[in-house]
Design a protein around this motif. Sequence first.
Motif, PDB file in Angstrom:
ATOM      1  N   GLN A 671       0.769  -1.185   0.109  1.00  0.00           N
ATOM      2  CA  GLN A 671      -0.006   0.086  -0.002  1.00  0.00           C
ATOM      3  C   GLN A 671       0.883   1.413   0.004  1.00  0.00           C
ATOM      4  O   GLN A 671       1.985   1.066   0.432  1.00  0.00           O
ATOM      5  CB  GLN A 671      -0.960  -0.032   1.256  1.00  0.00           C
ATOM      6  N   ASP A 672       0.262   2.424  -0.330  1.00  0.00           N
ATOM      7  CA  ASP A 672       0.921   3.723  -0.611  1.00  0.00           C
ATOM      8  C   ASP A 672       2.316   3.368  -1.266  1.00  0.00           C
ATOM      9  O   ASP A 672       3.298   3.901  -0.582  1.00  0.00           O
ATOM     10  CB  ASP A 672       1.014   4.203   0.876  1.00  0.00           C
ATOM     11  N   ARG A 691       3.098   6.307  -8.900  1.00  0.00           N
ATOM     12  CA  ARG A 691       2.308   6.204  -7.333  1.00  0.00           C
ATOM     13  C   ARG A 691       1.161   5.319  -7.633  1.00  0.00           C
ATOM     14  O   ARG A 691       0.496   5.327  -8.725  1.00  0.00           O
ATOM     15  CB  ARG A 691       2.150   7.620  -6.899  1.00  0.00           C
ATOM     16  N   ASP A 693      -2.286   3.646  -4.586  1.00  0.00           N
ATOM     17  CA  ASP A 693      -2.485   3.440  -3.307  1.00  0.00           C
ATOM     18  C   ASP A 693      -2.397   1.923  -2.854  1.00  0.00           C
ATOM     19  O   ASP A 693      -2.175   1.852  -1.717  1.00  0.00           O
ATOM     20  CB  ASP A 693      -3.935   3.914  -2.981  1.00  0.00           C
ATOM     21  N   TYR A 726       7.088   1.516   0.228  1.00  0.00           N
ATOM     22  CA  TYR A 726       5.618   0.943   0.167  1.00  0.00           C
ATOM     23  C   TYR A 726       5.331   0.564   1.803  1.00  0.00           C
ATOM     24  O   TYR A 726       6.117   0.222   2.679  1.00  0.00           O
ATOM     25  CB  TYR A 726       5.307  -0.331  -0.670  1.00  0.00           C
ATOM     26  N   ARG A 727       3.935   0.580   2.029  1.00  0.00           N
ATOM     27  CA  ARG A 727       3.470   0.220   3.497  1.00  0.00           C
ATOM     28  C   ARG A 727       2.922  -1.445   3.534  1.00  0.00           C
ATOM     29  O   ARG A 727       2.239  -1.485   2.442  1.00  0.00           O
ATOM     30  CB  ARG A 727       2.389   1.193   3.715  1.00  0.00           C
TER      31      ARG A 727
END
Length: 890
Positions: A671-672, A691, A693, A726-727
């Motif tokens: 994510q992100d 980018r 999400d 990234y997360r």
Amino acid sequence: MRRASPGSRHPFLPAWTVLVLGFLLALGPLAPPGHAADGGEGAGGGWTVRQPGKAHDGVSAVVRLDPADGTVTLAARRGATTVLEPAPVGLVTRTADLTSGLRLLSRGTRRVTEHYTMTTGKRLRRTVRATEARFSFTGAGGTRLDLLVRVSHDGVAHRYVLPARGEVTVVREASAFRPPAAARAWLSSYTPNYERTFAPADAANAPDGSYAYPALFRVGGTYALLTESDVDGRYDGSHLVHRQGTAEYTVALADASVTSTGPLATPWRTAVIGDLATVTESTLVDDLAPPSRVADTSWIRPGKVAWSWLAGFGAAQRSLATQERFVDYSAAHGWPYTLVDDGWKTTDWMPRLIDYARARGVGVLLWVHYTDLDTAAERAELLPRVKKWGAAGLKIDFMDSDSQERFAWYDDILRDTAREELLVNFHGATLPKGIQRTWPQVMTMEAVYGAEQGNVPAADLATLPYTRNAVGSMDYTPMGFQFGTRTVSDAAELALSVVYESGFQNFAGSVAAYRDRPELERFLEQVPTVWDASRLLSGEPGQEATFARRRDGRWFLGSVGAGPAGQRRVPLSFLGGGKWLLEVVRDGDDGLVRERHVLTRHDTLRVPVHEHGGFAALVCRAAPGRDTCDRPVSRLPLTTLTVSPGRADVDAGASIGVDARFAVEDAGPAQDVTVTLRTPDGWSVAGDPARADRVGTGGELAGHWTVRVPPDAAEGGRDLVVTTKYRAGAQVLTVERTVRAYVSPPGVDHVGDLPFVSESNGWGPVERDMSNGETAAGDGGPLTLRGTVHDKGLGVHAESEVVVDLDGAYRRFTAAVGVDDEVAGKGSVVFEVLGDGRTLATTPVLTSADAARALDVDVSGVRRLTLRVTDGGDGVDSDHADWGDARLLS
């Protein structure tokens, strides 16, 4: 690094304390002369020592003193079966022959009861119950010799104690084992690294020669596994010597003599005795060893290890991207470690890798050569340094000796690694001899003809559980599907994760090989590396081995066999009452399949197996609604970041296109996500960061940039760095990959960029802009000479020759030449430059200790240039030679 606070218990006990305590325990309380040795007088003036609680049908040892010549023998029985016939005991020192002329002074017994806990092994919690008898003799010149005999339910062991103080030198032991002549044997020829297969023979008819521990013998339905325990720097290791036609196997010391300060207790000469289940489940070797010298073991964590050696050899160890890939795989499947093997020391990125792995919850283990740590000064420098980096432990290789000097080194390295809280895996090592009880940071030892040999026979795989692995953790390194000649099925290979016990399971597969086998991946996520209980369910040496091992309420089954396809029948009587869910992974027609059964302890599991096949299974209590025994595994996304090109040659003022692709292969989402490019100061970039999400499993995010090189850019290499952030859950993770851009000045051509008229190389292809590869496919590391990395050039292996056409277009040829740092301490070469067949330049013999030699050769008018490397004559096949920055000037 944790240290004991003032007043707390020291992390490990002083050596003198352990030696004194061990010696006092060995002596035990003396019984008055004439006290029976837990069985009383035997026929012919002998004494019988019995296992506790057994009058006649258990294991016993019989000690006899011949009054005519004062010789002593020892035999072993199981019930009425003589497993080891009377064989000599005694030893010879430099001052006394204590093999004959002995007279009994006293004898006595004591009961041994101990409880201890291991960090590794087939059973973590141990209980020892044994009878120990001490026979005190006097020999030549009044020299005293004590014979200690210990008997338990799973075997017999004896050792000698020389109680006198002062220096003592042992020159020979009379010790021998004598199985019945017709006993069946499984023997391995002795080498100090124990890397030989096992072969069946008859005890008396085995060929002349030296044989390694452990040696297995069968007498009817009883087995005896011969080995030794409690060996350290006070003594040396030993092996067995046999002469064909006799059934006697004599103990031979590694050294011509052994010198110690008395009182001296020698190693235990050990025979594990019982049926096959007893042999494989025995902890006798550990039971005989000294207690742990590490008081606080909370930092010791066994586990599964991603090992990349068989998936790329030295080139993979020199690649940060490859090692990050294996870290990512461990993090995606809940494996706690990755191991970087030989080659990393020629790089400078190890602290970066350890930080990368730490962020993902993965520990990094580092390979080192024994000679890196064979002095106190080396240990004092290297061990704190790798600990400061954050390394979890070391794989130490190439000890290759059973000498007293080497065992003294083991004492030193184990003390020092315990102090630094570093886990240890010994390769090129001796056999486990109780070391894992005394030094619980030792996770495993090689001492086996393992998977890295590439051709281990199926029969040997089915022998090792009854021989080598029965005495301690064994680093066989299974799962190397991409390497060597396969001898067993995929399911049988998977079963080795259960059949073979090892505190570190160094799984040797490539990431691609694992991903091609999803049921294998799933099982390996669940299987532990330490056990609460172990059971042999069925098998015969060389034919089959089926084990059940329990951990935290679940049973894991593994079965490996050597033979035709058929059906394996496994009794389930080891299970408790009620219903159990069994998830069996076996070979199917199109790969591994998982099947579910609900059975009870009264049932028999039936599994179809392929030729040289097997299976693995996970067993848990059945319950309404439960369809799997799997437990949750901590997983991070398995991702890849690829960039193109990997390197680029570019002129000042020109442009480079850079593409990046971030993909989530498994355990997503990420994510992100951002993908960005960083360039050197003054270099311009056209293109925006990429980018997203969310990037789910199977998804990807791509970026593209055009980089313009300044017109006044200086010659040399620059890094264009692509970064993905990234997360994953609460964690923010970063991955970087580099495009290496090399700016060439006008009027310069690099030999590695030109077509070759012809080439030859001693191993693999000639490498352009990298060192000689470790495999026939190439894939070397950076060209590195005495710490200096050269972006351009040729990597070769002597003998080698490269021929290029110049057609008279160049004036000069220049290069920096030498032996590449990747073979530090090895190799010797000579470089030659020829123009149209005429020698233009030659170097003296260069070794890895020599600085790079600069060549500057006039090639005016030369039409054909030959660059040749010959062997320096030392006979070492490690001649990785570099033509660093080999260039032609017009």
